[in-house]
Design an enzyme around this catalytic site. Sequence first.
Site, short mmCIF file in Angstrom:
data_model
loop_
_atom_site.label_atom_id
_atom_site.label_comp_id
_atom_site.label_asym_id
_atom_site.label_seq_id
_atom_site.Cartn_x
_atom_site.Cartn_y
_atom_site.Cartn_z
CE1 TYR A 143 -3.00 -13.46 -4.70
CE2 TYR A 143 -3.76 -14.33 -6.88
CZ TYR A 143 -3.91 -13.40 -5.90
OH TYR A 143 -5.08 -12.28 -5.64
CB VAL A 153 -9.33 -5.16 -9.95
CG1 VAL A 153 -9.98 -3.92 -9.74
CG2 VAL A 153 -10.27 -6.07 -9.80
N GLY A 178 0.76 -1.23 -0.06
CA GLY A 178 0.01 0.17 -0.02
C GLY A 178 0.97 1.05 -0.01
#
Length: 328
Positions: A152, A182, A44
């Site tokens: 993953y 996305v 982030g």
Amino acid sequence: MNIELLKNKTVLVTGGAGFIGSNLCETLLSNNIKTICLDNFATGKRKNIIPFTEDKNFKLIEGDIRNLNDCQNACDGIDYILHQAALGSVPRSINDPITTNDVNVSGFLNMLVAARDAKVKRFVYAASSSTYGDHEALPKVEGTIGKPLSPYAITKYVNELYADIFNKTYGLDTIGLRYFNVFGKRQDPNGAYAAVIPKFVQQLMNHESPIINGDGSYSRDFTYIDNVVQMNIRALTTKNELALNTIYNVAYGERTTLLELAVLLKTYLSEFDSAIKNLEIKHRDNRIGDIPHSLASINKAKKLLNYQPQFDISSGLKEAVSWYYKNI
């Protein structure tokens, strides 16, 4: 969307400084909903949440989901959770499966335990289309998956299994959202594990040729961020009992080849910089762990959650390109 149902409630967004998480925080805060962000800033970005720090409804908790105490601290007084914190990327998981498992499985379990103990009303979490694995049929339907093709993918499938058990054993209401490729504002174009769209955008803006893995025929159901935000809010606020404790595809429901994608990006970016339209598209070998084609059925989401995606690939890319051109 029934976002007004969240008034006077507190929502925890894990990974809230990330790409998807920060967009969720933005939507919640714009509707005057008290929002807690938990992030360790491994992936982030602080710049993603700077606009929120002056909002009285926003609180940042710096912590790691691998630490149960951090999870319990973040869940104190929380009504709802949007769990986005994870280590994404198939290649990253192949290079370092242990860290991917620690974050995505152990961290996920910590969050479930903390949510259970805090008596959270609903736990909506980011699942993944990678769970479909080697199952070749298109479109992908939630009830039929294959064997995972990467560490993953295994971690994201384990999340679904844990969520199901926590509902059946402890009564915690959960909804898993299998995201399909996305893209949109705040998606990081830098780093070895950047997603294809921001990576292509940055290459084109630098007047470099975008490099496609394979011949460009591989296809994906690219999904604009606003569709994903809508789905999260619908999952968080639905009053339909039949819609709870299950999994949904989150996508637009159409597929685009990587070559088509590169051509679209060249077209839209050349409106800002005419030199881009003449750049060559290059190719290299396919990546290990990549599936050839991905396309979602969104019928279940439409039926049970009234999901109505507003952005197709074209309109989504125009929005994304405009944002990148102003912010990179």
